[in-house]
Design a protein around this motif. Structure first.
Motif, PDB file in Angstrom:
ATOM      1  N   ILE A   1       1.724  11.009  12.131  1.00 21.26           N
ATOM      2  CA  ILE A   1       1.066  12.178  12.728  1.00 21.26           C
ATOM      3  C   ILE A   1      -0.318  12.384  12.124  1.00 21.26           C
ATOM      4  O   ILE A   1      -1.312  12.571  12.842  1.00 21.26           O
ATOM      5  CB  ILE A   1       1.937  13.434  12.539  1.00 21.26           C
ATOM      6  CG1 ILE A   1       3.178  13.349  13.443  1.00 21.26           C
ATOM      7  CG2 ILE A   1       1.147  14.703  12.861  1.00 21.26           C
ATOM      8  CD1 ILE A   1       4.189  14.447  13.191  1.00 21.26           C
ATOM      9  N   VAL A   2      -0.397  12.350  10.809  1.00 19.53           N
ATOM     10  CA  VAL A   2      -1.699  12.530  10.160  1.00 19.53           C
ATOM     11  C   VAL A   2      -2.633  11.375  10.516  1.00 19.53           C
ATOM     12  O   VAL A   2      -3.824  11.582  10.769  1.00 19.53           O
ATOM     13  CB  VAL A   2      -1.530  12.659   8.637  1.00 19.53           C
ATOM     14  CG1 VAL A   2      -2.890  12.711   7.934  1.00 19.53           C
ATOM     15  CG2 VAL A   2      -0.726  13.907   8.296  1.00 19.53           C
ATOM     16  N   GLY A   3      -2.102  10.147  10.552  1.00 12.42           N
ATOM     17  CA  GLY A   3      -2.927   9.013  10.954  1.00 12.42           C
ATOM     18  C   GLY A   3      -3.462   9.167  12.365  1.00 12.42           C
ATOM     19  O   GLY A   3      -4.632   8.865  12.633  1.00 12.42           O
ATOM     20  N   CYS A   4      -2.617   9.649  13.288  1.00 15.30           N
ATOM     21  CA  CYS A   4      -3.048   9.852  14.677  1.00 15.30           C
ATOM     22  C   CYS A   4      -4.125  10.930  14.767  1.00 15.30           C
ATOM     23  O   CYS A   4      -5.101  10.785  15.523  1.00 15.30           O
ATOM     24  CB  CYS A   4      -1.856  10.229  15.552  1.00 15.30           C
ATOM     25  SG  CYS A   4      -0.692   8.885  15.859  1.00 15.30           S
ATOM     26  N   VAL A   5      -3.951  12.014  14.025  1.00 15.14           N
ATOM     27  CA  VAL A   5      -4.943  13.097  14.043  1.00 15.14           C
ATOM     28  C   VAL A   5      -6.287  12.582  13.515  1.00 15.14           C
ATOM     29  O   VAL A   5      -7.349  12.851  14.098  1.00 15.14           O
ATOM     30  CB  VAL A   5      -4.448  14.296  13.216  1.00 15.14           C
ATOM     31  CG1 VAL A   5      -5.556  15.322  13.031  1.00 15.14           C
ATOM     32  CG2 VAL A   5      -3.243  14.946  13.891  1.00 15.14           C
TER      33      VAL A   5
ATOM     34  N   GLU B   1       0.824  -1.190   0.000  1.00 17.44           N
ATOM     35  CA  GLU B   1       0.000   0.000   0.000  1.00 17.44           C
ATOM     36  C   GLU B   1       0.871   1.257   0.000  1.00 17.44           C
ATOM     37  O   GLU B   1       2.061   1.216   0.315  1.00 17.44           O
ATOM     38  CB  GLU B   1      -0.902   0.016   1.239  1.00 17.44           C
ATOM     39  CG  GLU B   1      -1.871  -1.144   1.322  1.00 17.44           C
ATOM     40  CD  GLU B   1      -2.720  -1.095   2.582  1.00 17.44           C
ATOM     41  OE1 GLU B   1      -2.492  -0.187   3.413  1.00 17.44           O
ATOM     42  OE2 GLU B   1      -3.600  -1.954   2.732  1.00 17.44           O
ATOM     43  N   TYR B   2       0.247   2.378  -0.331  1.00 21.16           N
ATOM     44  CA  TYR B   2       0.913   3.667  -0.177  1.00 21.16           C
ATOM     45  C   TYR B   2       1.140   3.925   1.316  1.00 21.16           C
ATOM     46  O   TYR B   2       0.552   3.280   2.181  1.00 21.16           O
ATOM     47  CB  TYR B   2       0.061   4.781  -0.766  1.00 21.16           C
ATOM     48  CG  TYR B   2      -0.151   4.681  -2.264  1.00 21.16           C
ATOM     49  CD1 TYR B   2       0.926   4.731  -3.144  1.00 21.16           C
ATOM     50  CD2 TYR B   2      -1.425   4.559  -2.803  1.00 21.16           C
ATOM     51  CE1 TYR B   2       0.741   4.644  -4.509  1.00 21.16           C
ATOM     52  CE2 TYR B   2      -1.623   4.472  -4.173  1.00 21.16           C
ATOM     53  CZ  TYR B   2      -0.542   4.510  -5.025  1.00 21.16           C
ATOM     54  OH  TYR B   2      -0.733   4.429  -6.375  1.00 21.16           O
ATOM     55  N   GLY B   3       1.976   4.911   1.606  1.00 20.70           N
ATOM     56  CA  GLY B   3       2.355   5.136   2.991  1.00 20.70           C
ATOM     57  C   GLY B   3       1.536   6.158   3.744  1.00 20.70           C
ATOM     58  O   GLY B   3       1.360   6.051   4.957  1.00 20.70           O
ATOM     59  N   PHE B   4       1.011   7.162   3.075  1.00 23.23           N
ATOM     60  CA  PHE B   4       0.381   8.305   3.746  1.00 23.23           C
ATOM     61  C   PHE B   4      -1.132   8.253   3.615  1.00 23.23           C
ATOM     62  O   PHE B   4      -1.650   8.186   2.498  1.00 23.23           O
ATOM     63  CB  PHE B   4       0.901   9.600   3.130  1.00 23.23           C
ATOM     64  CG  PHE B   4       0.223  10.844   3.645  1.00 23.23           C
ATOM     65  CD1 PHE B   4       0.719  11.493   4.761  1.00 23.23           C
ATOM     66  CD2 PHE B   4      -0.898  11.359   3.020  1.00 23.23           C
ATOM     67  CE1 PHE B   4       0.104  12.648   5.242  1.00 23.23           C
ATOM     68  CE2 PHE B   4      -1.514  12.505   3.489  1.00 23.23           C
ATOM     69  CZ  PHE B   4      -1.017  13.140   4.599  1.00 23.23           C
ATOM     70  N   PRO B   5      -1.846   8.288   4.767  1.00 27.95           N
ATOM     71  CA  PRO B   5      -1.385   8.235   6.160  1.00 27.95           C
ATOM     72  C   PRO B   5      -1.301   6.790   6.645  1.00 27.95           C
ATOM     73  O   PRO B   5      -1.655   5.866   5.919  1.00 27.95           O
ATOM     74  CB  PRO B   5      -2.496   8.988   6.889  1.00 27.95           C
ATOM     75  CG  PRO B   5      -3.728   8.658   6.104  1.00 27.95           C
ATOM     76  CD  PRO B   5      -3.292   8.556   4.665  1.00 27.95           C
ATOM     77  N   SER B   6      -0.853   6.617   7.881  1.00 36.85           N
ATOM     78  CA  SER B   6      -0.709   5.281   8.457  1.00 36.85           C
ATOM     79  C   SER B   6      -2.060   4.777   8.945  1.00 36.85           C
ATOM     80  O   SER B   6      -2.645   5.337   9.882  1.00 36.85           O
ATOM     81  CB  SER B   6       0.284   5.318   9.623  1.00 36.85           C
ATOM     82  OG  SER B   6       0.212   4.136  10.389  1.00 36.85           O
TER      83      SER B   6
END
Length: 522
Positions: free
Chosen positions: A196-200, A132-137
């Motif tokens: 960070i984006v995944g957590c948000v 898969e792509y990486g962004f976001p987690s």
């Protein structure tokens, strides 16, 4: 403003303008703005990984990563429905479905790669995640959303748990979420930006579910046929507008699966709301004092068997039934084909032994899962590109470094023995470890197989700047990437129906079966 010469790809190097050709400008522009951040943080992540890695931590983070997957949650979520907590089960389904769908939506929208390997080494027990792509987690999104929701429930005035039990569960929740998020960085699977984006996203989803979930549940259990139909149309519509990726990425498969699960949970809960008299709407009768531990265990075994029976029967049946229907719809112009999915007019039958990127594993997979759980030290340490996105980023960064070296715009450190394109040696200066990591980016020999944890990362020199060398580069890198299997258009509807049916089995079929065979409250 036109592109400078240094930004223009050589004729014939298809990999260098792959994303500009595949993506519209409104998607390509933010991707190009975020790529430098991913490249910037990679050497630092590699430096930290080298400093803190130990065999014990490798095993710990590779193992705990399994606890952040949607597969893990999907295997255990039915237990909540069968053991007296259907409301929490629905809440977790909404959380996970939202997290998987929207993280997959962003992944396919922006098509951002994972941090490069090398210099990072990727440590995992599952090879499918790297495709898969990486962004976001998604791991971070899942873990944080569940943790926020769980902490909200534990601190709620309605909680009946003792202070000591609450404190222990809160500590376990914090350890869990830190292990998952930090583990994504430690294992080289994600960068800081991804996490960070995944957590948000996860925190937002968890807070929404905690504060507004009860309101939605009241609506769900009391709405009309029109209301539940509109909700079903909305979920199916979201599947339809899921972005087309630039590469053959399995994110869409997970989004479809969880959209189906959410659809099945909501429709089944609505339909089943008033079946059991004397109990709150939408609940499934369960009393541990009446049922006992033995019957409870048998309920779980019988229920899981029902889920696998549904999947085992329905999947091959749909793969046989749907192709002729899709061919007819295709002739009428009623189908909107997705990229990377073969249309029904191009095949006669669908193989029965398809290897899927499934949320619910097959019966045949359980022996491997149990072996992995019993031997957590079994992990793969991979170096080099593993997916098409990895390959394109490796080539793009390799070309970027070559061009910077050619133009003299980059005062980069030089490894001993490195030469210019014209053959003369480059002046060298003392290099730091971060410099060496950055020099590895885009240079490493691509290897997707498991390697020894302590093995050195081999590097290759940058080829010359001519187009022929670039094409040899492409051939070399892509020859190491395992080609995705053929995907069929009927698989989308098949997955949607199969996964929508799983909650139907969990909520409607299994409880009635429990009552009939003596595993109910009576």
């Amino acid at each position: 403003m036109g592109k400078s010469k240094i930004d223009q790809p050589d004729a014939g190097l298809k990999s260098l303008n792959h994303y500009s050709r595949q993506l519209p400008l409104w998607r390509y522009w933010p991707r190009q703005k975020l790529i430098p951040l991913i490249r910037y943080e990679t050497p630092y992540l590699a430096w930290v990984q080298e400093k803190v890695r130990t065999p014990a931590l490798d095993s710990y983070f590779a193992f705990t990563a399994n606890l952040g997957t949607h597969t893990f949650f999907m295997v255990f979520l039915p237990f909540l429905f069968w053991c007296g907590s259907p409301s929490i089960g629905r809440g977790l389904v909404h959380i996970l479905a939202s997290g998987v769908f929207w993280s997959g939506f962003l992944k396919d929208l922006l098509c951002l790669p994972r941090p490069l390997s090398p210099p990072l080494q990727r440590i995992t027990m599952s090879g499918s995640a790297a495709l898969e792509y990486g962004f976001p987690s998604t791991h971070s999104t899942n873990a944080v959303s569940v943790a926020v929701y769980a902490l909200g429930l534990l601190s709620s005035p309605d909680s009946t748990l003792s202070a000591q039990v609450t404190l222990v569960l809160q500590a376990v929740t914090y350890i869990y979420v830190v292990s998952i998020v930090v583990g994504r960085l430690y294992c080289g699977m994600h960068g800081m930006l991804d996490c960070i984006v995944g957590c948000v996203m996860g925190a937002a989803i968890g807070l929404v579910q905690f504060h507004y979930g009860p309101v939605f549940e009241d609506y769900l259990l009391s709405t009309s046929l029109m209301g539940i139909s509109l909700l079903a149309i909305l979920i199916i519509g979201l599947v339809r507008i899921h972005p087309e990726p630039a590469d053959d990425c399995p994110c869409f498969d997970d989004s479809v699966a969880f959209a189906g699960v959410m659809l099945g949970v909501d429709v089944s809960s609505w339909h089943f709301a008033d079946v059991w008299t004397g109990y709150p709407p939408g609940s499934i009768p369960y009393d541990l004092d009446k049922v006992g531990w033995i019957k409870t265990g048998l309920r779980l075994v019988v229920g899981v068997a029902c889920i696998f029976a549904w999947r085992t029967v329905m999947k091959p049946a749909l793969l046989r039934i749907l192709p002729p229907i899709f061919r007819t719809l295709e002739k009428l112009g009623l189908l909107l084909p997705r990229r990377f999915f073969t249309t029904a007019s191009e095949y006669t039958t669908v193989p029965t032994n398809l290897k899927d990127h499934d949320v619910i594993p097959n019966f045949s997979d359980f022996s491997n899962i149990i072996t992995t759980m019993r031997h957590p030290r079994r992990r793969a340490v991979s170096i080099g590109p593993q997916s098409e996105a990895d390959a394109y980023e490796t080539l793009a960064y390799r070309e970027k470094r070559r061009r910077e070296s050619q133009s003299g715009n980059r005062a980069s450190p030089v490894i001993e023995g490195q030469v210019q394109v014209n053959g003369s040696p480059l002046p060298s200066r003392k290099t730091t470890r971060l410099d060496e990591y950055e020099d590895m980016m885009g240079r490493g020999s691509p290897r997707s197989t498991a390697v020894d944890v302590n093995s050195d990362i081999q590097t290759i020199p940058f080829p010359s700047l001519d187009a022929d060398a670039g094409r040899r580069d492409e051939k070399e890198v892509f020859s190491q990437i395992k080609k995705p299997r053929v995907r069929y258009d009927v698989e989308v509807v098949t997955k949607l129906v199969v996964y929508a049916g799983i909650p139907w089995v969990v909520i409607e079929v299994a409880p009635l079966l429990f009552d009939r065979i003596g595993l109910g409250n009576r």
